[in-house]
Design a protein around this motif. Structure first.
Motif, PDB file in Angstrom:
ATOM      1  N   ALA A 217      66.013  72.876  76.378  1.00 34.88           N
ATOM      2  CA  ALA A 217      65.304  73.616  75.337  1.00 34.88           C
ATOM      3  C   ALA A 217      65.072  75.068  75.758  1.00 34.88           C
ATOM      4  O   ALA A 217      65.173  75.986  74.938  1.00 34.88           O
ATOM      5  N   LEU A 218      64.764  75.279  77.032  1.00 36.87           N
ATOM      6  CA  LEU A 218      64.530  76.644  77.513  1.00 36.87           C
ATOM      7  C   LEU A 218      65.815  77.452  77.553  1.00 36.87           C
ATOM      8  O   LEU A 218      65.834  78.635  77.191  1.00 36.87           O
ATOM      9  N   VAL A 219      66.888  76.832  77.978  1.00 34.97           N
ATOM     10  CA  VAL A 219      68.164  77.542  78.053  1.00 34.97           C
ATOM     11  C   VAL A 219      68.655  77.932  76.668  1.00 34.97           C
ATOM     12  O   VAL A 219      69.139  79.045  76.445  1.00 34.97           O
ATOM     13  N   GLY A 220      68.519  77.013  75.701  1.00 28.78           N
ATOM     14  CA  GLY A 220      69.036  77.258  74.358  1.00 28.78           C
ATOM     15  C   GLY A 220      68.022  77.813  73.385  1.00 28.78           C
ATOM     16  O   GLY A 220      68.333  77.941  72.191  1.00 28.78           O
ATOM     17  N   ASP A 221      66.821  78.150  73.858  1.00 31.62           N
ATOM     18  CA  ASP A 221      65.754  78.610  72.952  1.00 31.62           C
ATOM     19  C   ASP A 221      65.593  77.666  71.772  1.00 31.62           C
ATOM     20  O   ASP A 221      65.469  78.083  70.612  1.00 31.62           O
ATOM     21  N   ASN A 222      65.594  76.382  72.076  1.00 32.40           N
ATOM     22  CA  ASN A 222      65.530  75.344  71.043  1.00 32.40           C
ATOM     23  C   ASN A 222      64.076  74.915  70.883  1.00 32.40           C
ATOM     24  O   ASN A 222      63.578  74.043  71.598  1.00 32.40           O
ATOM     25  N   TYR A 223      63.404  75.522  69.925  1.00 29.11           N
ATOM     26  CA  TYR A 223      61.988  75.244  69.739  1.00 29.11           C
ATOM     27  C   TYR A 223      61.751  73.842  69.165  1.00 29.11           C
ATOM     28  O   TYR A 223      60.748  73.202  69.481  1.00 29.11           O
TER      29      TYR A 223
ATOM     30  N   ASP B  88      54.929  78.165  76.888  1.00 32.10           N
ATOM     31  CA  ASP B  88      54.722  78.039  75.444  1.00 32.10           C
ATOM     32  C   ASP B  88      54.804  79.383  74.727  1.00 32.10           C
ATOM     33  O   ASP B  88      55.437  79.505  73.672  1.00 32.10           O
ATOM     34  N   GLY B  89      54.160  80.384  75.278  1.00 32.13           N
ATOM     35  CA  GLY B  89      54.105  81.686  74.624  1.00 32.13           C
ATOM     36  C   GLY B  89      55.471  82.315  74.462  1.00 32.13           C
ATOM     37  O   GLY B  89      55.821  82.810  73.383  1.00 32.13           O
ATOM     38  N   ASP B  90      56.274  82.279  75.517  1.00 29.19           N
ATOM     39  CA  ASP B  90      57.611  82.876  75.449  1.00 29.19           C
ATOM     40  C   ASP B  90      58.509  82.126  74.476  1.00 29.19           C
ATOM     41  O   ASP B  90      59.294  82.731  73.745  1.00 29.19           O
ATOM     42  N   VAL B  91      58.413  80.799  74.482  1.00 30.64           N
ATOM     43  CA  VAL B  91      59.238  80.004  73.571  1.00 30.64           C
ATOM     44  C   VAL B  91      58.876  80.316  72.114  1.00 30.64           C
ATOM     45  O   VAL B  91      59.751  80.504  71.269  1.00 30.64           O
ATOM     46  N   LYS B  92      57.595  80.387  71.813  1.00 36.41           N
ATOM     47  CA  LYS B  92      57.171  80.690  70.452  1.00 36.41           C
ATOM     48  C   LYS B  92      57.546  82.114  70.056  1.00 36.41           C
ATOM     49  O   LYS B  92      57.937  82.373  68.912  1.00 36.41           O
ATOM     50  N   ARG B  93      57.435  83.035  70.992  1.00 36.99           N
ATOM     51  CA  ARG B  93      57.762  84.436  70.683  1.00 36.99           C
ATOM     52  C   ARG B  93      59.237  84.582  70.324  1.00 36.99           C
ATOM     53  O   ARG B  93      59.602  85.284  69.368  1.00 36.99           O
TER      54      ARG B  93
ATOM     55  N   MET C 163      61.031  85.642  66.656  1.00 35.30           N
ATOM     56  CA  MET C 163      62.069  86.666  66.546  1.00 35.30           C
ATOM     57  C   MET C 163      63.291  86.125  65.814  1.00 35.30           C
ATOM     58  O   MET C 163      63.901  86.822  64.996  1.00 35.30           O
ATOM     59  N   ALA C 164      63.637  84.879  66.104  1.00 41.56           N
ATOM     60  CA  ALA C 164      64.767  84.260  65.410  1.00 41.56           C
ATOM     61  C   ALA C 164      64.469  84.079  63.926  1.00 41.56           C
ATOM     62  O   ALA C 164      65.339  84.293  63.069  1.00 41.56           O
ATOM     63  N   MET C 165      63.247  83.692  63.605  1.00 40.25           N
ATOM     64  CA  MET C 165      62.860  83.560  62.197  1.00 40.25           C
ATOM     65  C   MET C 165      62.922  84.908  61.487  1.00 40.25           C
ATOM     66  O   MET C 165      63.316  84.988  60.318  1.00 40.25           O
ATOM     67  N   GLY C 166      62.534  85.947  62.197  1.00 42.24           N
ATOM     68  CA  GLY C 166      62.567  87.274  61.588  1.00 42.24           C
ATOM     69  C   GLY C 166      63.965  87.730  61.259  1.00 42.24           C
ATOM     70  O   GLY C 166      64.174  88.508  60.303  1.00 42.24           O
ATOM     71  N   ARG C 167      64.949  87.258  62.019  1.00 45.08           N
ATOM     72  CA  ARG C 167      66.341  87.624  61.738  1.00 45.08           C
ATOM     73  C   ARG C 167      66.980  86.733  60.687  1.00 45.08           C
ATOM     74  O   ARG C 167      67.981  87.123  60.059  1.00 45.08           O
ATOM     75  N   ALA C 168      66.432  85.530  60.509  1.00 44.79           N
ATOM     76  CA  ALA C 168      67.113  84.552  59.653  1.00 44.79           C
ATOM     77  C   ALA C 168      66.504  84.430  58.258  1.00 44.79           C
ATOM     78  O   ALA C 168      67.193  83.995  57.326  1.00 44.79           O
ATOM     79  N   TYR C 169      65.234  84.782  58.065  1.00 48.08           N
ATOM     80  CA  TYR C 169      64.569  84.540  56.787  1.00 48.08           C
ATOM     81  C   TYR C 169      64.042  85.841  56.189  1.00 48.08           C
ATOM     82  O   TYR C 169      63.701  86.790  56.905  1.00 48.08           O
ATOM     83  N   LEU C 170      63.979  85.832  54.876  1.00 51.20           N
ATOM     84  CA  LEU C 170      63.324  86.927  54.154  1.00 51.20           C
ATOM     85  C   LEU C 170      61.848  86.632  53.944  1.00 51.20           C
ATOM     86  O   LEU C 170      61.013  87.544  53.957  1.00 51.20           O
ATOM     87  N   SER C 171      61.547  85.371  53.736  1.00 53.97           N
ATOM     88  CA  SER C 171      60.156  84.945  53.558  1.00 53.97           C
ATOM     89  C   SER C 171      60.032  83.471  53.904  1.00 53.97           C
ATOM     90  O   SER C 171      61.026  82.737  53.918  1.00 53.97           O
ATOM     91  N   LEU C 172      58.819  83.064  54.158  1.00 56.70           N
ATOM     92  CA  LEU C 172      58.531  81.676  54.497  1.00 56.70           C
ATOM     93  C   LEU C 172      57.176  81.291  53.929  1.00 56.70           C
ATOM     94  O   LEU C 172      56.275  82.137  53.836  1.00 56.70           O
ATOM     95  N   PRO C 173      56.996  80.025  53.563  1.00 56.74           N
ATOM     96  CA  PRO C 173      55.656  79.577  53.169  1.00 56.74           C
ATOM     97  C   PRO C 173      54.696  79.695  54.346  1.00 56.74           C
ATOM     98  O   PRO C 173      55.029  79.340  55.477  1.00 56.74           O
ATOM     99  N   LYS C 174      53.536  80.212  54.102  1.00 49.98           N
ATOM    100  CA  LYS C 174      52.552  80.419  55.161  1.00 49.98           C
ATOM    101  C   LYS C 174      52.185  79.102  55.840  1.00 49.98           C
ATOM    102  O   LYS C 174      52.088  79.025  57.074  1.00 49.98           O
ATOM    103  N   GLU C 175      51.989  78.062  55.041  1.00 52.85           N
ATOM    104  CA  GLU C 175      51.606  76.764  55.595  1.00 52.85           C
ATOM    105  C   GLU C 175      52.697  76.212  56.508  1.00 52.85           C
ATOM    106  O   GLU C 175      52.415  75.636  57.566  1.00 52.85           O
ATOM    107  N   PHE C 176      53.953  76.415  56.115  1.00 57.44           N
ATOM    108  CA  PHE C 176      55.075  75.946  56.930  1.00 57.44           C
ATOM    109  C   PHE C 176      55.113  76.688  58.263  1.00 57.44           C
ATOM    110  O   PHE C 176      55.288  76.083  59.334  1.00 57.44           O
ATOM    111  N   LEU C 177      54.946  78.001  58.236  1.00 59.33           N
ATOM    112  CA  LEU C 177      54.993  78.807  59.451  1.00 59.33           C
ATOM    113  C   LEU C 177      53.861  78.430  60.400  1.00 59.33           C
ATOM    114  O   LEU C 177      54.077  78.286  61.616  1.00 59.33           O
ATOM    115  N   GLU C 178      52.661  78.256  59.871  1.00 62.84           N
ATOM    116  CA  GLU C 178      51.526  77.887  60.714  1.00 62.84           C
ATOM    117  C   GLU C 178      51.720  76.500  61.337  1.00 62.84           C
ATOM    118  O   GLU C 178      51.369  76.277  62.497  1.00 62.84           O
ATOM    119  N   GLY C 179      52.282  75.586  60.556  1.00 67.68           N
ATOM    120  CA  GLY C 179      52.512  74.245  61.067  1.00 67.68           C
ATOM    121  C   GLY C 179      53.557  74.205  62.167  1.00 67.68           C
ATOM    122  O   GLY C 179      53.395  73.506  63.174  1.00 67.68           O
TER     123      GLY C 179
END
Length: 348
Positions: free
Chosen positions: A260-266, A288-293, A297-313
């Motif tokens: 998971a760490l090698v592939g940034d597989n959250y 944990d912090g680096d993996v989430k960060r 960053m990957a979400m920022g490159r892949a999505y235009l928007s996301l549901p807030k509840e989904f992101l928090e979960g």
């Protein structure tokens, strides 16, 4: 005049003087004796303490440490309060996980038992020099209140350091030494005190194990801790793979963490974290912090928007936590702020 002077030191005058001293004695006897903490009775052997070099004193001191730990767990009142005591001593993480994902204190039969994600085992010694070590049970009382035991845990860790130094100084490498070091390692991991568990791990594996072999279960446990610490806290993936190969560790959970760490597989990271015991959860929290960060960053490159509840979960963080801990600069959109706008599409 001389006889009066002699008479002055006899009879009533002498009795009065004796009474005066007796009164002084009664005064001092009413003072409370100084209560010396048994764990603070000895100093560090590296600073000149010689009394801990006796094997009998070492075993007696370990019994006191174990008794203090039992008292610490009991006085905490309940598992939530005990967890807070460990959290107070833990090294501050720049991006700690939310309380919803934090493990809960419980006592499993074995530290290697695959436990639910909310199970945090206690580092209970298997035995004591003076008899068996009782299992810890949390006693709920009607007047139980959250007590500040923040001073107890550091004193226990400090006492274990003194005992470890004594064992090193006497070059003792018997089953008792293994028992002490395993207890110190487990407690240090729960407290996230790498100053305690990391040198203990190295000494146990490199200096004690070649002379007094650990069991296969104990060896696998310690090696897995060392590999996870190298990968998660020290962020040395190459070193972690080298250690895994050196000790021929075969552990699917540890392999999954490294993958998971090698592939940034959250997704894999979360799945593994939910399936390991509490000791490994604590070690994984360092990364944990680096993996989430990186995931954000990957979400920022892949999505235009996301549901807030989904992101928090998915991130196991509130929106406010994401902004404060990770510097998320996205904005909320929608009628009720239910959507996270990552990038705005220009209208042309």
């Amino acid at each position: 005049m001389q006889k009066k002077g002699v008479r002055a030191f006899s009879g009533h005058s002498y009795g009065h003087t004796g009474h005066h001293h007796g009164g002084g004695g009664n005064h001092y006897s009413r003072l409370k004796p100084v209560e010396l903490d048994p764990l603070s009775e000895y100093g560090l052997p590296s600073k000149g303490e010689k009394r801990l070099l006796s094997p009998k004193v070492q075993e007696s001191y370990y019994s006191k440490i174990a008794e203090r730990y039992l008292a610490f767990c009991t006085e905490a009142g309940d598992k939530d309060s005990l967890q807070k005591q460990f959290a107070r001593l833990a090294v501050a993480d720049t991006t700690p996980s939310s309380s919803a994902s934090s493990p809960v204190i419980s006592v499993p039969p074995s530290p290697l038992t695959s436990a639910p994600p909310t199970a945090l085992p206690l580092p209970i010694p298997t035995s004591l020099p003076t008899g068996s070590f009782p299992d810890i049970t949390f006693i709920a009382t009607d007047n139980s209140k959250e007590q500040d035991q923040s001073g107890s845990l550091p004193s226990i860790l400090s006492a274990l350091r003194k005992l470890r130094e004594a064992l090193v100084a006497t070059q003792r490498r018997d089953p008792f030494t293994i028992q002490v070091y395993l207890f110190a390692i487990r407690l240090g991991i729960l407290a996230k005190s790498f100053e305690s568990y990391y040198p203990a791990l190295l000494y146990l594996l490199r200096s004690v194990h070649p002379f007094s072999n650990l069991t296969s279960v104990e060896l696998a446990e310690c090696v897995s801790y060392l590999v996870l610490d190298t990968a998660c806290r020290r962020q040395d993936l190459a070193g972690a793979f080298k250690l895994r190969k050196e000790y021929k560790l075969k552990d699917k959970k540890v392999d999954a963490v490294l993958k998971a760490l090698v592939g940034d597989n959250y997704v894999l990271w979360r799945r593994v974290k939910r399936g390991v015991d509490g000791y490994r959860v604590k070690l994984m929290e360092f990364a944990d912090g680096d993996v989430k960060r990186r995931t954000l960053m990957a979400m920022g490159r892949a999505y235009l928007s996301l549901p807030k509840e989904f992101l928090e979960g998915q991130m196991e963080e509130s929106w406010e936590g994401l902004r404060s801990k990770y510097g998320v600069g996205w904005e909320l959109g929608g009628e009720k702020g239910e959507k996270v706008v990552i990038r705005k599409v220009g209208r042309g």
